[in-house]
Design an enzyme around this catalytic site. Structure first.
Site, PDB file in Angstrom:
ATOM      1  N   GLY A  99       2.701   1.246   3.523  1.00 33.45           N
ATOM      2  CA  GLY A  99       2.209  -0.068   3.133  1.00 33.45           C
ATOM      3  C   GLY A  99       3.289  -1.040   2.710  1.00 33.45           C
ATOM      4  O   GLY A  99       3.176  -2.250   2.962  1.00 33.45           O
ATOM      5  N   THR A 138      -5.363   6.008   5.909  1.00 35.43           N
ATOM      6  CA  THR A 138      -6.049   4.743   6.169  1.00 35.43           C
ATOM      7  C   THR A 138      -6.950   4.852   7.387  1.00 35.43           C
ATOM      8  O   THR A 138      -6.539   5.378   8.424  1.00 35.43           O
ATOM      9  CB  THR A 138      -5.039   3.604   6.415  1.00 35.43           C
ATOM     10  OG1 THR A 138      -4.314   3.405   5.223  1.00 35.43           O
ATOM     11  CG2 THR A 138      -5.724   2.309   6.801  1.00 35.43           C
ATOM     12  N   GLY A 187      -0.935  -0.317  -2.315  1.00 37.41           N
ATOM     13  CA  GLY A 187      -0.583  -0.281  -0.896  1.00 37.41           C
ATOM     14  C   GLY A 187      -1.013  -1.553  -0.191  1.00 37.41           C
ATOM     15  O   GLY A 187      -1.436  -2.536  -0.806  1.00 37.41           O
TER      16      GLY A 187
HETATM   17  N1  ASP Z   1      -1.206   2.113   4.281  1.00 40.22           N
HETATM   18  C1  ASP Z   1      -1.532   3.013   3.179  1.00 40.22           C
HETATM   19  C2  ASP Z   1      -0.700   2.683   1.986  1.00 40.22           C
HETATM   20  O1  ASP Z   1       0.450   2.324   2.131  1.00 40.22           O
HETATM   21  C3  ASP Z   1      -1.283   4.421   3.524  1.00 40.22           C
HETATM   22  C4  ASP Z   1      -2.171   4.909   4.588  1.00 40.22           C
HETATM   23  O2  ASP Z   1      -1.873   4.698   5.767  1.00 40.22           O
HETATM   24  O3  ASP Z   1      -3.185   5.535   4.224  1.00 40.22           O
HETATM   25  O4  ASP Z   1      -1.184   2.846   0.888  1.00 40.22           O
END
Ligand code: ASP
Length: 167
Positions: free
Chosen positions: A83, A29, A59
């Site tokens: 997420g 992310t 996510g």
């Molecule tokens: N927050 C993202 C997800 O849960 C993962 C990430 O940090 O790229 O899909």
């Protein structure tokens, strides 16, 4: 997929164990928060989600309020990490609401992580990082485990800011 990631994926499919290792590059992310010269706040985030996710998983990044939230009267927040845990607390919305109630971006990020840890007592096998900005341009960040940093830009330059962590 490259040949080597395809091979890793085929190996993973044998067990299909869904887990979220900490601070290894299985997620990506990018969250951005900006305050312009008129005092208007904007935010964006982008992710390809977790590697080896379960089929159909969504996510936090595409869910407004979870992976990203901006209220131009108050501030903005964005998240990275597992997420599922961010969605359970509607984490970015929570952080903006905490700032609305008077907390600094730093205090709000710390409270956001504290809420998640309260629901996951003793659990250490996941990472979350929050980043926030308020209308005054103050910023804050906090994470579960050390290793989350953000890049802060202003008219004087830019610097890398390591986050304090719950553990
Ligand atoms: N927050 C993202 C997800 O849960 C993962 C990430 O940090 O790229 O899909």
């Amino acid at each position: 997929m490259t040949d080597s990631t395809r091979k890793q994926y085929e190996e993973w499919k044998i067990t299909s164990k869904y887990q979220t290792p900490i601070n290894i590059e299985n997620h990506d992310t990018i969250g951005m928060l900006a305050l312009d010269e008129n005092g208007d706040i904007a935010g964006a985030c982008t992710t390809s989600g977790m590697a080896y996710k379960m089929a159909g998983r969504v996510g936090d990044s595409p869910i407004i309020g979870a992976g990203l939230f901006v209220d131009n009267e108050v501030g903005g927040a964005t998240a990275t990490g597992v997420g599922e845990e961010v969605i359970r607390t509607v984490g970015s919305f929570l952080i903006v609401e905490l700032m609305r109630q008077g907390k600094s971006p730093q205090e709000a990020c710390e409270e956001g992580v504290a809420r998640i840890m309260k629901k996951n007592k003793g659990r250490k096998d996941f990472q979350i990082g929050f980043l926030a900005i308020n209308k005054q341009g103050e910023t804050g960040s906090y994470c579960v485990h050390p290793g989350f940093t953000y890049r802060k830009y202003d008219i004087e330059g830019h610097e890398n800011v390591p986050s304090k962590s719950f553990y």
